[in-house]
Design a protein around this motif. Sequence first.
Motif, PDB file in Angstrom:
ATOM      1  N   GLY A 183       0.799  -1.218   0.000  1.00  0.00           N
ATOM      2  CA  GLY A 183       0.000   0.000   0.000  1.00  0.00           C
ATOM      3  C   GLY A 183       0.833   1.270   0.000  1.00  0.00           C
ATOM      4  O   GLY A 183       1.985   1.322  -0.437  1.00  0.00           O
ATOM      5  N   THR A 184       0.240   2.315   0.512  1.00  0.00           N
ATOM      6  CA  THR A 184       0.871   3.638   0.479  1.00  0.00           C
ATOM      7  C   THR A 184       2.082   3.725   1.390  1.00  0.00           C
ATOM      8  O   THR A 184       3.018   4.473   1.116  1.00  0.00           O
ATOM      9  N   SER A 191      -6.939   3.180   3.383  1.00  0.00           N
ATOM     10  CA  SER A 191      -6.668   2.659   2.038  1.00  0.00           C
ATOM     11  C   SER A 191      -5.708   1.475   2.088  1.00  0.00           C
ATOM     12  O   SER A 191      -5.846   0.518   1.323  1.00  0.00           O
ATOM     13  N   ASP A 192      -4.729   1.517   3.014  1.00  0.00           N
ATOM     14  CA  ASP A 192      -3.809   0.386   3.129  1.00  0.00           C
ATOM     15  C   ASP A 192      -4.527  -0.858   3.621  1.00  0.00           C
ATOM     16  O   ASP A 192      -4.302  -1.973   3.116  1.00  0.00           O
ATOM     17  N   ASN A 202      -7.759  -1.472   3.289  1.00  0.00           N
ATOM     18  CA  ASN A 202      -8.639  -1.909   2.206  1.00  0.00           C
ATOM     19  C   ASN A 202      -7.859  -2.630   1.121  1.00  0.00           C
ATOM     20  O   ASN A 202      -8.323  -3.638   0.548  1.00  0.00           O
ATOM     21  N   PHE A 203      -6.676  -2.131   0.819  1.00  0.00           N
ATOM     22  CA  PHE A 203      -5.843  -2.772  -0.203  1.00  0.00           C
ATOM     23  C   PHE A 203      -5.454  -4.177   0.224  1.00  0.00           C
ATOM     24  O   PHE A 203      -5.476  -5.122  -0.566  1.00  0.00           O
ATOM     25  N   LYS A 244      -8.590  -6.468  -0.088  1.00  0.00           N
ATOM     26  CA  LYS A 244      -8.904  -6.814  -1.468  1.00  0.00           C
ATOM     27  C   LYS A 244      -7.886  -7.769  -2.069  1.00  0.00           C
ATOM     28  O   LYS A 244      -8.226  -8.612  -2.891  1.00  0.00           O
ATOM     29  N   MET A 245      -6.654  -7.638  -1.653  1.00  0.00           N
ATOM     30  CA  MET A 245      -5.606  -8.457  -2.247  1.00  0.00           C
ATOM     31  C   MET A 245      -5.534  -9.853  -1.624  1.00  0.00           C
ATOM     32  O   MET A 245      -5.286 -10.842  -2.312  1.00  0.00           O
TER      33      MET A 245
END
Length: 443
Positions: free
Chosen positions: A69-70, A294-295, A297-298, A301-302
């Motif tokens: 992620g970010t 976002s991290d 969530n990433f 999803k992954m």
Amino acid sequence: MALLFCDAFWGTDFTDQSGYEAILQRLQDGRHMCKDVEELLKMRALAEEKYGRELVAIARKAEGQTEIGTLKASFDKLKTEIEKTGNMHIQLSERIKEEVQKMEAFREHQREQRKKLEEIIEKLQKPKMLLHKKTMDIWLSLVVHGVNDTSFSESTQIQCQPNEEEKESKRLYDQRCKEAEEAEQAVGKKTNVTTSTHRQSEKVMNRARLCRQAASLAEKQYKWNVEQLEKTCQDWESTYRSACEVFQQQESERINILRCVLWDHCNLLSMQCVQNDDCYEEVRKILEQCDIVSDNNFFIKMKKTACRPPAPIEFQSYSDVDANGGVGKVETKRLSVMLPGMSFSGYPEAGSNSPGTYTSAQQTEGNPEKYMVLYDFKAQEDDELSVSKGQVVTITEQGADGWWRAWRDGISGLVPGTYLTKVSPQSYSTHLGAAHSEHNPIK
């Protein structure tokens, strides 16, 4: 107002070279200063190169491959900028080394130029000193012979006075003067004595005449030497003045070049600091974009596996096994709930005080029927309905798995059919009244 070397570094007398030696010492000290600056720059270049290589090694050894992620992007950016900073420090080291090479070339150029001037000065200084010594020796010989010619001006006599470095000539001068005085006294005695012969008088006079002729020749030689010495001194003074101008120009250039080198060195270091801050600013910009949500969530999803927990283990009846030993089709059923005090056979257990009422599962046909709750039941699933003992519910559907759909107070849900007993319309009011009387606090 700028002072000049050529107006401040002359000797106190004709043979004094203290001014020239002071200039040479200053130039030598300046050369040592150039070497000191070169050594400082070399050590700084080595330090910058070592620091830069260590930064590059640190950036390449750091892994951080497990992050996503970010945050991973921020960490990768940090490694990139650290390596970039290390390379810039290595480049700074190379630029400092170039400045050192320029300093060495400048110092070597000044050394060669100064060496040529020193050789020219030495070539003029040596004959000047020899001619001066020769001139002073002739002057001493004239003094010894007692020459008193008015053609020698007072200033010329003062100019030719021997200095302290000519103690040997001064000693010879004193000795010759003493001998001259003794000779003159002897001549006086010979001429005054009546017993002296004519031949002896002529001998004394001839000696005096020869001394006078020798003094005349020495006088001419002395005048010529003075003229040559004057010309030599003029050439030497002109050359020395020019050399002083060149030496002062060299010193000015040296001070200027050292000042510029140190100034440029400070500018390079300041630029390096600014570039380092720019690199770190790029990292800060990426860190501002780092987002926790976002991290997460990433990652979901992954790496997600399933959206729900696994299904419960279902009961498999022995009768569902086919003749070949295989497993037939197993239907998913909700396990019926046993009545308190009852066994799996549906009959009351031994010693149980339960009334033993059991209602078999039937499909409701026609109008819904009223059932009374025999035992408390607490819902454990979303589609179940919690009921209490004595409540009356309306059954709209009787499932084959023992779970019936009941309505109470406008709420629908599944309840175990074994917890219910059917009531007739006539007895409904009776049961309802009994329930109220049981819960009446006044009774």
